[in-house]
Write a protein that holds these residues in place. Sequence first.
Motif, PDB file in Angstrom:
ATOM      1  N   GLY A 156       0.835  -1.190   0.000  1.00 24.17           N
ATOM      2  CA  GLY A 156       0.000   0.000   0.000  1.00 24.17           C
ATOM      3  C   GLY A 156       0.872   1.243   0.000  1.00 24.17           C
ATOM      4  O   GLY A 156       2.100   1.175  -0.088  1.00 24.17           O
ATOM      5  N   THR A 157       0.237   2.388   0.119  1.00 24.01           N
ATOM      6  CA  THR A 157       0.977   3.653   0.106  1.00 24.01           C
ATOM      7  C   THR A 157       0.381   4.630   1.107  1.00 24.01           C
ATOM      8  O   THR A 157      -0.807   4.563   1.437  1.00 24.01           O
ATOM      9  N   GLY A 158       1.232   5.550   1.561  1.00 24.24           N
ATOM     10  CA  GLY A 158       0.773   6.644   2.392  1.00 24.24           C
ATOM     11  C   GLY A 158       0.458   6.260   3.819  1.00 24.24           C
ATOM     12  O   GLY A 158       0.796   5.169   4.299  1.00 24.24           O
ATOM     13  N   TYR A 159      -0.202   7.197   4.493  1.00 23.16           N
ATOM     14  CA  TYR A 159      -0.544   7.031   5.903  1.00 23.16           C
ATOM     15  C   TYR A 159      -2.037   6.836   6.047  1.00 23.16           C
ATOM     16  O   TYR A 159      -2.813   7.263   5.190  1.00 23.16           O
ATOM     17  N   PRO A 160      -2.459   6.214   7.149  1.00 20.31           N
ATOM     18  CA  PRO A 160      -1.665   5.696   8.266  1.00 20.31           C
ATOM     19  C   PRO A 160      -0.931   4.418   7.900  1.00 20.31           C
ATOM     20  O   PRO A 160      -1.157   3.830   6.836  1.00 20.31           O
ATOM     21  N   ILE A 161      -0.052   3.987   8.811  1.00 21.96           N
ATOM     22  CA  ILE A 161       0.665   2.719   8.666  1.00 21.96           C
ATOM     23  C   ILE A 161       0.302   1.820   9.836  1.00 21.96           C
ATOM     24  O   ILE A 161       0.380   2.243  10.988  1.00 21.96           O
ATOM     25  N   VAL A 162      -0.106   0.609   9.541  1.00 17.84           N
ATOM     26  CA  VAL A 162      -0.280  -0.400  10.585  1.00 17.84           C
ATOM     27  C   VAL A 162       0.686  -1.542  10.285  1.00 17.84           C
ATOM     28  O   VAL A 162       1.025  -1.792   9.121  1.00 17.84           O
ATOM     29  N   ALA A 163       1.143  -2.211  11.313  1.00  8.58           N
ATOM     30  CA  ALA A 163       2.128  -3.272  11.150  1.00  8.58           C
ATOM     31  C   ALA A 163       1.568  -4.606  11.603  1.00  8.58           C
ATOM     32  O   ALA A 163       0.770  -4.680  12.545  1.00  8.58           O
ATOM     33  N   ILE A 164       1.991  -5.671  10.907  1.00 13.96           N
ATOM     34  CA  ILE A 164       1.737  -7.036  11.352  1.00 13.96           C
ATOM     35  C   ILE A 164       3.091  -7.735  11.438  1.00 13.96           C
ATOM     36  O   ILE A 164       3.960  -7.527  10.601  1.00 13.96           O
ATOM     37  N   VAL A 188       4.829  -5.093   6.964  1.00 11.42           N
ATOM     38  CA  VAL A 188       4.920  -6.500   7.318  1.00 11.42           C
ATOM     39  C   VAL A 188       6.324  -6.768   7.859  1.00 11.42           C
ATOM     40  O   VAL A 188       7.311  -6.561   7.155  1.00 11.42           O
ATOM     41  N   ILE A 189       6.396  -7.234   9.101  1.00 14.08           N
ATOM     42  CA  ILE A 189       7.670  -7.401   9.796  1.00 14.08           C
ATOM     43  C   ILE A 189       7.945  -8.878  10.030  1.00 14.08           C
ATOM     44  O   ILE A 189       7.133  -9.587  10.640  1.00 14.08           O
ATOM     45  N   PHE A 204      -5.362 -12.027   9.323  1.00 13.71           N
ATOM     46  CA  PHE A 204      -4.467 -10.878   9.478  1.00 13.71           C
ATOM     47  C   PHE A 204      -4.584  -9.900   8.321  1.00 13.71           C
ATOM     48  O   PHE A 204      -4.412  -8.692   8.506  1.00 13.71           O
ATOM     49  N   ALA A 205      -4.899 -10.391   7.144  1.00 10.04           N
ATOM     50  CA  ALA A 205      -5.163  -9.475   6.036  1.00 10.04           C
ATOM     51  C   ALA A 205      -6.407  -8.642   6.336  1.00 10.04           C
ATOM     52  O   ALA A 205      -6.426  -7.418   6.129  1.00 10.04           O
ATOM     53  N   ALA A 206      -7.446  -9.289   6.859  1.00 11.66           N
ATOM     54  CA  ALA A 206      -8.677  -8.570   7.201  1.00 11.66           C
ATOM     55  C   ALA A 206      -8.453  -7.616   8.363  1.00 11.66           C
ATOM     56  O   ALA A 206      -8.955  -6.477   8.359  1.00 11.66           O
ATOM     57  N   LEU A 207      -7.700  -8.053   9.367  1.00 14.71           N
ATOM     58  CA  LEU A 207      -7.446  -7.209  10.532  1.00 14.71           C
ATOM     59  C   LEU A 207      -6.679  -5.950  10.140  1.00 14.71           C
ATOM     60  O   LEU A 207      -7.025  -4.837  10.559  1.00 14.71           O
TER      61      LEU A 207
END
Length: 383
Positions: free
Chosen positions: A60-68, A125-126, A366-369
């Motif tokens: 994806g691009t831009g903000y916000p950023i969420v991490a899994i 994605v970490i 996790f994709a849905a979350l």
Amino acid sequence: MSNRQLLEQQLLNWRHELHRHPELSGQEFQTTDKLKQWLSEYGIETATWGLKTGLIADIGTGYPIVAIRADIDALPIHEEIEQDFRSTQDGVMHACGHDLHSSTILGAAILLKAQASELKGTVRVIFQPAEETYSGAYEVLKSGALEDVSAIFGFHNVPELALGTFATRSGAFYANVDRFKIVIKGKGGHAGRPHETKDPIVVAAQLISAVQTIASRSINNLDTCVVSITQVHAGTSWNVLPEEAHLEGTVRTHSPEVRLAVEEKLKQIAQGIALAHSVDIAVDWDNGPAALINTATWAELSQTVARAQGYEVQEAPLYLIGEDFGAYLEHIPGAFVSIGSASSFGLHHPQYQPNESLIYPAAQYFAALATQALESIHKNAEV
């Protein structure tokens, strides 16, 4: 085969490859290369952010950023299971399921990539190294990869939970895990002339008994507090009183206040007993991973998404084991969850054998979350 079946089989194949070639904490070089290659096959670019092992990908691009986040390291355990994808590294095994975690988050990344243009921001994605040594999360934080992240999510498979079962809780979840070492220095001598010595064994016995009063008499009984002395070493002969005694142990708590109170009380007790017996007692306290404390809002969203994905959702109990994901939650809101893996043997056991059928549904979850977390942040920003 349908696209779903193809991806599901691919994730299982990747899990088997990771399981065959486990690598210990900080040594996950081949694992990192494989993850990078597999992600690139789906057009997902990765970066190391200066990490020696492990890698990070943005979708994806831009903000916000969420991490899994997934953890990628294995354990120094000899596998005792005969299966086609048994570990080829003698004495090293994915006995905690980090191969499942990595495969799950690989799947989530691929599912997210397919809808990248529709994401309301970025999913980071970490693939984190060195969870088993409780250092990997701190390395990722130090890299700066999470400075702009608004929320972070992770999970652990739980052998005691049935397949299709999901559990989490708001607030404290996993424990502070601290280690202490105590050295008592007395004066050795003949066992038949103890009055000429300062016997560290007698001192150790009193210290062990006194330490047990911390949880029962110094800490509120409504607060979690476990103090365990797990090693005692002293002496080399039946008729000689030694110079020193060595003790080690662990403390498990769920709040920073109780954690500090136990450390202070332990040192105070040691100082008092040392004074009473005219010996020297040194206490070395080592803070391990911080307690994992879920953000209520994100824990609730994680449960809502799990129900929508067909999981049986339970309230998770408090755990007294550690998880370095807690380091992330000290700095970033988020939630950690449990997903059932239905193994007859528990984590860190040489016969641990999780049900890998959990992988694809967990990837979908996790994709849905991540998608719904971005939408939630985006929506709240517009209010």
